[in-house]
Design a protein around this motif. Sequence first.
Motif, mmCIF file in Angstrom:
data_model
loop_
_atom_site.group_PDB
_atom_site.id
_atom_site.type_symbol
_atom_site.label_atom_id
_atom_site.label_comp_id
_atom_site.label_asym_id
_atom_site.label_seq_id
_atom_site.Cartn_x
_atom_site.Cartn_y
_atom_site.Cartn_z
ATOM 1 N N LYS A 244 0.794 -1.331 -0.063
ATOM 2 C CA LYS A 244 0.190 -0.054 -0.074
ATOM 3 C C LYS A 244 0.787 1.469 0.079
ATOM 4 C CE LYS A 244 -3.424 -2.561 0.226
ATOM 5 N NZ LYS A 244 -4.317 -2.940 -1.168
ATOM 6 N N SER A 246 2.073 4.338 -2.673
ATOM 7 C CA SER A 246 1.704 4.951 -4.124
ATOM 8 C C SER A 246 3.038 5.384 -4.724
ATOM 9 C CB SER A 246 0.528 6.071 -4.143
ATOM 10 O OG SER A 246 1.555 7.039 -3.389
ATOM 11 N N ASP A 247 2.846 5.496 -6.085
ATOM 12 C CA ASP A 247 3.953 6.314 -7.024
ATOM 13 C C ASP A 247 4.498 7.386 -6.192
ATOM 14 O OD1 ASP A 247 5.455 5.832 -10.008
ATOM 15 O OD2 ASP A 247 4.546 8.059 -9.721
ATOM 16 N N ASP A 249 4.579 8.171 -3.141
ATOM 17 C CA ASP A 249 5.335 7.865 -1.955
ATOM 18 C C ASP A 249 6.558 7.394 -2.328
ATOM 19 O OD1 ASP A 249 3.021 8.103 -0.088
ATOM 20 O OD2 ASP A 249 2.260 6.088 -0.307
ATOM 21 N N LYS A 260 3.415 -1.567 -10.421
ATOM 22 C CA LYS A 260 2.912 -2.684 -9.448
ATOM 23 C C LYS A 260 2.628 -4.128 -10.229
ATOM 24 C CE LYS A 260 1.825 -0.999 -5.526
ATOM 25 N NZ LYS A 260 0.604 -0.568 -5.094
#
Length: 282
Positions: A244, A246-247, A249, A260
């Motif tokens: 969990k 994201s790009d 993050d 992913k």
Amino acid sequence: MKEHIRQRLFEQMGSSIAMPDRPRPIARKQARPAQATSAILVIDDEPSCLEFTTTVLQSNGYNILAAQSVAEGKALLQANPGVTLIITDLKMPREDGFSLLAYLRDTFRFSHIPTIVLTCCTDQNIILRAIGLGAREYLIKPFTADLLLTRVRRLYDKTKGNILLITDNEQTVVILKRTLIGDGFRVSAACADAEIRELLTREPFDVAVCELILEDRTGLDLLIGVRDDGYFLPFLFIADSLIKLSDEDIRSAGGFGLVKKPFNNNDVLRAVTAAITRSRHT
């Protein structure tokens, strides 16, 4: 690096890896070696064919290393880290071109180097055997200068970029190599510290495609270690869809982006191309 991103990743991984206070570097800080001059290694026991091949390539601006036997070719290969393409005859006394192809395939240092094989034989079984051992192109003797240059340029001049693939998942290696090499990229795969260190000191890479979760650490820790050693290539991370993050993050933590699994080939190629474009303009 944003430490809270790294902390979130460790929390999602549970207790599979203990979070260290400080990621370990890949190697002790050291001066990077001067970049070796790129060269094409030509191996042929027929003096006339060797002279023709080397003359054509040299007259078109290529740096050439010439050998008349596989043993001599191996010695030149080991002494010249700048070899980026090998052209070899198949039928030679003592060691032949097939044994050289097997050696290249089985030797980590050289397994990434593309090979063109030369043969007088038109038997498809012979050609398929060479391709099965890793040959990328073949030429039937006698061949013209134009045909030789076409084959060489296809492999030597048109590489879209040099990719360092870091993963401990064999299936991921197979999938990404097929995707990236098929689209014109060079790919060298590694996982152990010694392999990564050798590749980084041996040749320049445009981008690292790295697992976000490795067996004994995270890809973010590896990114820190690599940059501590003075290598500033972009890191594009790959991860299971259950992670969990994201790009955004990943970008805030110092990476270039996140792809992913399961992979979409077009997404991988777009992300790698974008990372290479950025690395070449920074």
